[in-house]
Motif scaffolding. Structure first.
Motif, PDB file in Angstrom:
ATOM      1  N   LYS A  18       0.829  -1.202   0.000  1.00  0.00           N
ATOM      2  CA  LYS A  18       0.000   0.000   0.000  1.00  0.00           C
ATOM      3  C   LYS A  18       0.863   1.251   0.000  1.00  0.00           C
ATOM      4  CE  LYS A  18      -3.981  -2.065   2.374  1.00  0.00           C
ATOM      5  NZ  LYS A  18      -4.802  -2.041   3.612  1.00  0.00           N
ATOM      6  N   VAL A  21       2.294   1.762  -3.532  1.00  0.00           N
ATOM      7  CA  VAL A  21       1.301   2.316  -4.460  1.00  0.00           C
ATOM      8  C   VAL A  21       1.015   3.778  -4.137  1.00  0.00           C
ATOM      9  CG1 VAL A  21      -1.088   2.123  -5.242  1.00  0.00           C
ATOM     10  CG2 VAL A  21       0.282   0.057  -4.902  1.00  0.00           C
ATOM     11  N   SER A  25       1.931   6.707  -6.673  1.00  0.00           N
ATOM     12  CA  SER A  25       0.803   7.468  -7.224  1.00  0.00           C
ATOM     13  C   SER A  25       0.948   8.958  -6.954  1.00  0.00           C
ATOM     14  CB  SER A  25      -0.513   6.949  -6.623  1.00  0.00           C
ATOM     15  OG  SER A  25      -0.692   5.583  -6.917  1.00  0.00           O
ATOM     16  N   SER A 197       8.872   0.916   0.896  1.00  0.00           N
ATOM     17  CA  SER A 197       7.916  -0.155   1.177  1.00  0.00           C
ATOM     18  C   SER A 197       8.634  -1.412   1.650  1.00  0.00           C
ATOM     19  CB  SER A 197       7.086  -0.459  -0.069  1.00  0.00           C
ATOM     20  OG  SER A 197       7.918  -0.909  -1.136  1.00  0.00           O
TER      21      SER A 197
END
Length: 474
Positions: A18, A21, A25, A197
């Motif tokens: 998550k 992303v 983004s 991440s």
């Protein structure tokens, strides 16, 4: 390590995915926004800049042309030699030493008309003529009439038309650079999001694994404490929790073992005496029944103490706090215990401040004084001393309770209020009590919002410092 455990460890973290992303983004959205904003700025803001720059150049060129007209008296010299126009433009704009003219200062971007409106230097784009061009009127003070008159008009190409030429020279190059910047930013965002991440996922997986082991009863689990960020503080808090649970389990096991031992002793005595009476070894008389009653009373006291401590742990201790005189409560109990202290070989000395008011439970405080007296009488060697003082310090009532030798080793002080703990390390009941008196005393002080702290006594024994919040006037 099992194959399933290894696969679980290598499984990607959902939180890390998550985060990957989200970061990717956000960075892509920022890059796209920057690209659109810069493109808009070039299309709008840069066009305005071109307009202002062209107006400044037109003004400079106009001043130079006025000077040249005033020197020559007309525009015939320029009509006769139109090839001089590019040189004049470059000279007046300060570009005569450049190999190539500036993009915004080329001769083809200017046109000149005389006072009659006839072209002296016509526009280069003949099919469209000067449509859409902007014109600046030239005035001279040195005219034959001696008055300020218009001697012509200078036209300059508007930036909208110049943009067509500049797109191939500047805009396309800038947009190509912007595309490269956006692509580079996207790659950097990809690496950043992937690294973050992976790093966060690794640490959260370690925390999740340690938490799972903790729930399975492995209280020896610890996390490495690296850095000073929130995750490091979380690791420290986790380690504190694990250490607390480990200590709690050990205390619970010790508590059960000690309680079983304390119950076993009076029960064994009761059973032995009852069996002796059943076998006719001991007669069934008042003396032997009194011995049995003493053992039963000892069991009742132990059970009552255990019940009080369990209520304290559950926050359900029956205590009624109300305004009361601490001085009177302490003085009354010490006075009643005078004979008890003399039989134990202790000399009592008191220094009590008058009318010290607190919120307390008179019955529970009397139980507290009794436990402290019992501890001093049981463990102080006769002849001994007991000094009790009551003073007020700021917003607290302070009781200092100190007795004479023997003392307590420094490393043992913090364990005195542990349940069923005795300094001498034996479980003998000859020294008196069940080993719960000081634990109960600590629970009672805490229930009154106070503190109970042990330390070495100047008399050679032990000092208890009790602090209670004073009653404040409402």
């Amino acid at each position: 390590m099992s194959r399933l455990t290894q696969l679980r460890q290598w499984r990607p973290s959902r939180l890390g995915l998550k985060l990957f992303v989200a970061i990717l983004s956000v960075n892509v959205a920022i890059a796209a926004s920057v690209f659109l904003a810069v493109s808009y700025s070039i299309d709008r803001g840069f066009l305005e800049y071109l307009n202002q720059a062209q107006e400044r150049r037109a003004t400079l060129l106009a001043d130079g042309l006025i000077t040249r007209w005033e020197t020559q008296g007309d525009w015939a010299w320029l009509r006769a030699s139109p090839e001089r126009w590019p040189y004049i433009v470059r000279f007046e704009l300060g570009q005569e030493h450049r190999d190539r003219p500036s993009t915004l200062g080329e001769a083809q971007d200017f046109a000149l008309r005389d006072s009659e409106g006839d072209y002296v230097v016509p526009p280069v784009d003949a099919p469209r003529g000067s449509m859409g061009w902007r014109w600046l009127t030239l005035y001279s003070e040195l005219t034959p009439s001696g008055q300020r008159e218009a001697i012509g008009t200078l036209g300059f190409r508007p930036p909208q038309e110049m943009m067509e030429r500049m797109e191939s020279r500047f805009l396309e190059r800038q947009q190509r650079n912007l595309v490269l910047i956006v692509i580079s930013l996207g790659l950097a965002s990809l690496l950043l999001a992937g690294g973050l991440s992976w790093w966060l996922g690794r640490r959260t997986r370690a925390l999740a694994g340690a938490t799972l082991r903790l729930t399975e009863g492995d209280y020896h689990t610890r996390l490495p404490e690296r850095g000073k960020d929130e995750l490091s503080r979380l690791a420290r808090d986790f380690n504190v929790l694990a250490a607390t649970l480990e200590a709690s389990r050990e205390a619970r096991a010790r508590w059960v073992s000690d309680t079983a031992h304390e119950l076993r002793t009076p029960l064994a005595v009761l059973r032995g005496e009852i069996e002796a009476m059943q076998d006719g070894i001991r007669p069934l008389n008042q003396e032997n029944l009194g011995s049995l009653a003493q053992e039963v009373a000892q069991l009742e006291r132990l059970v009552a103490d255990l019940r009080l401590l369990s209520q304290s742990d559950a926050g359900a201790l029956d205590i009624q706090l109300a305004p009361m005189n601490l001085s009177e409560s302490l003085a009354s109990r010490l006075s009643d215990a005078d004979r008890w202290l003399k039989e134990s070989g202790l000399t009592l000395t008191t220094t009590l401040a008058d009318n010290v008011m607190i919120r307390g439970d008179a019955q529970r405080l009397r139980q507290l004084w009794s436990n402290l007296l019992d501890n001093s009488c049981a463990y102080t060697q006769p002849p001994g001393q007991l000094n009790v003082s009551l003073t007020c310090e700021r917003s607290e009532a302070v009781i200092t309770w100190q007795d004479s030798a023997p003392g307590v080793p420094e490393e043992e002080l913090s364990r005195l209020t542990e349940r069923l703990y005795r300094v001498e390390g034996s479980r003998s009941r000859a020294s008196g009590g069940s080993g719960l008196g000081l634990s109960i005393a600590s629970a009672l002080v805490t229930a009154h919002g106070g503190t109970l702290t042990p330390s070495a006594s100047t008399l050679g024994g032990l000092t208890w410092t009790l602090r209670f919040p004073l009653l404040t006037a409402s």
